[in-house]
Design a protein around this motif. Structure first.
Motif, PDB file in Angstrom:
ATOM      1  N   UNK A 159       0.790  -1.223   0.000  1.00 48.55           N
ATOM      2  CA  UNK A 159       0.000   0.000   0.000  1.00 48.55           C
ATOM      3  C   UNK A 159       0.827   1.280   0.000  1.00 48.55           C
ATOM      4  N   UNK A 160       2.142   1.153  -0.131  1.00 51.16           N
ATOM      5  CA  UNK A 160       2.989   2.354  -0.116  1.00 51.16           C
ATOM      6  C   UNK A 160       3.171   2.911  -1.527  1.00 51.16           C
ATOM      7  N   UNK A 161       3.273   4.215  -1.596  1.00 53.35           N
ATOM      8  CA  UNK A 161       3.551   4.863  -2.889  1.00 53.35           C
ATOM      9  C   UNK A 161       5.050   4.724  -3.177  1.00 53.35           C
ATOM     10  N   UNK A 162       5.438   4.847  -4.469  1.00 51.31           N
ATOM     11  CA  UNK A 162       6.857   4.646  -4.810  1.00 51.31           C
ATOM     12  C   UNK A 162       7.832   5.441  -3.946  1.00 51.31           C
ATOM     13  N   UNK A 163       7.506   6.720  -3.681  1.00 54.04           N
ATOM     14  CA  UNK A 163       8.434   7.544  -2.878  1.00 54.04           C
ATOM     15  C   UNK A 163       8.530   7.005  -1.449  1.00 54.04           C
ATOM     16  N   UNK A 164       7.378   6.543  -0.912  1.00 54.05           N
ATOM     17  CA  UNK A 164       7.383   5.978   0.447  1.00 54.05           C
ATOM     18  C   UNK A 164       8.197   4.685   0.476  1.00 54.05           C
ATOM     19  N   UNK A 165       8.031   3.870  -0.590  1.00 52.07           N
ATOM     20  CA  UNK A 165       8.802   2.619  -0.666  1.00 52.07           C
ATOM     21  C   UNK A 165      10.289   2.913  -0.638  1.00 52.07           C
ATOM     22  N   UNK A 166      10.689   3.903  -1.440  1.00 49.77           N
ATOM     23  CA  UNK A 166      12.125   4.250  -1.494  1.00 49.77           C
ATOM     24  C   UNK A 166      12.630   4.651  -0.126  1.00 49.77           C
ATOM     25  N   UNK A 167      11.805   5.432   0.585  1.00 51.92           N
ATOM     26  CA  UNK A 167      12.217   5.900   1.917  1.00 51.92           C
ATOM     27  C   UNK A 167      12.349   4.715   2.875  1.00 51.92           C
ATOM     28  N   UNK A 168      11.383   3.780   2.809  1.00 50.42           N
ATOM     29  CA  UNK A 168      11.428   2.605   3.706  1.00 50.42           C
ATOM     30  C   UNK A 168      12.667   1.764   3.399  1.00 50.42           C
ATOM     31  N   UNK A 169      12.914   1.571   2.097  1.00 52.00           N
ATOM     32  CA  UNK A 169      14.048   0.714   1.706  1.00 52.00           C
ATOM     33  C   UNK A 169      15.394   1.383   2.005  1.00 52.00           C
ATOM     34  N   UNK A 170      15.371   2.706   2.177  1.00 53.74           N
ATOM     35  CA  UNK A 170      16.611   3.436   2.474  1.00 53.74           C
ATOM     36  C   UNK A 170      16.889   3.504   3.974  1.00 53.74           C
ATOM     37  N   UNK A 171      15.919   3.077   4.817  1.00 53.66           N
ATOM     38  CA  UNK A 171      16.133   3.108   6.274  1.00 53.66           C
ATOM     39  C   UNK A 171      17.293   2.188   6.642  1.00 53.66           C
ATOM     40  N   UNK A 172      18.117   2.669   7.584  1.00 46.16           N
ATOM     41  CA  UNK A 172      19.312   1.921   7.971  1.00 46.16           C
ATOM     42  C   UNK A 172      19.008   0.482   8.372  1.00 46.16           C
ATOM     43  N   UNK A 173      17.970   0.309   9.192  1.00 40.58           N
ATOM     44  CA  UNK A 173      17.661  -1.037   9.690  1.00 40.58           C
ATOM     45  C   UNK A 173      17.264  -1.965   8.545  1.00 40.58           C
ATOM     46  N   UNK A 174      16.518  -1.422   7.591  1.00 38.68           N
ATOM     47  CA  UNK A 174      16.098  -2.253   6.464  1.00 38.68           C
ATOM     48  C   UNK A 174      17.264  -2.567   5.533  1.00 38.68           C
ATOM     49  N   UNK A 175      18.143  -1.577   5.336  1.00 35.14           N
ATOM     50  CA  UNK A 175      19.333  -1.834   4.502  1.00 35.14           C
ATOM     51  C   UNK A 175      20.190  -2.920   5.145  1.00 35.14           C
ATOM     52  N   UNK A 176      20.290  -2.848   6.464  1.00 36.92           N
ATOM     53  CA  UNK A 176      21.078  -3.865   7.171  1.00 36.92           C
ATOM     54  C   UNK A 176      20.393  -5.237   7.052  1.00 36.92           C
TER      55      UNK A 176
END
Ligand code: FMN
Length: 158
Positions: free
Chosen positions: A125-142
């Motif tokens: 349910x996230x928009x592309x910009x929101x997805x990018x932000x979530x995927x860029x979070x440190x914890x998620x990158x780790x």
């Protein structure tokens, strides 16, 4: 999600994104014995060369999307799939039917499924910009880096 995984993979491994699902003709065993269509041959070649396969797919009507299943059908009974390490990653916390079905299909095809981690980063349910932000979070990158690292360990020990 696969693009983010590729971007966050540990430095010593290369994650190549396969973008040809939509170009694959529908698999029909009656046509076996004829020339393998170019995109199917490309898929088989890519899977053959890869040390492992990472699959990320949505759930449609409690099932595996047709395009994804069609790609797997092209790999049934081929050396490319047999014993090939595979990992599933998920972008939806509720796609439990497709997840179970995909694991069953891939185990039946003799992929060596890495079951330790089920990397799940919720993008539903996230928009592309929101997805990018979530995927860029440190914890998620780790989490992505660790999932790929864990999969690499599984491939090496396999
Ligand atoms: C036709 C269709 C059917 C869907 N059916 C389900 C479903 O059964 N269960 C579910 O959790 N999500 C369902 N979804 C949501 C998708 O799994 C997915 O989260 C969403 O479509 C975003 O991924 P996509 O842009 O790759 O399609 C459906 C989406 C579509 C378009």
């Amino acid at each position: 999600m696969v693009a983010a995984l590729a971007a966050n993979a540990p430095a010593d491994c290369r994650v190549q994104v396969y973008d040809g699902l939509g170009r694959l003709p529908i698999f029909n065993p009656d046509d076996e014995g004829e020339r393998t269509p170019p995109e199917a041959a490309r898929l088989i070649e890519i899977i053959t060369r890869a040390d492992g396969v990472i699959v990320s797919c949505p759930e449609y009507a409690h099932g595996v999307p047709g395009g994804m299943k069609n790609a797997l059908d092209w790999l049934v009974s081929r050396d490319a799939a047999v014993g090939k390490p595979a990992m599933l990653v998920h972008a939806s916390p509720r796609s439990l039917y497709a997840r179970a079905a995909l694991a069953e299909v891939m185990r039946t095809m003799s992929f060596a499924l890495y079951e330790e981690t089920a990397l799940e980063i919720t993008l539903l349910g996230k928009k592309p910009a929101e997805m990018e932000a979530i995927l860029a979070e440190g914890a998620n990158r780790q989490a992505m880096r660790e999932a790929v690292q864990g999969f690499v360990g599984f491939i090496r020990s396999h």
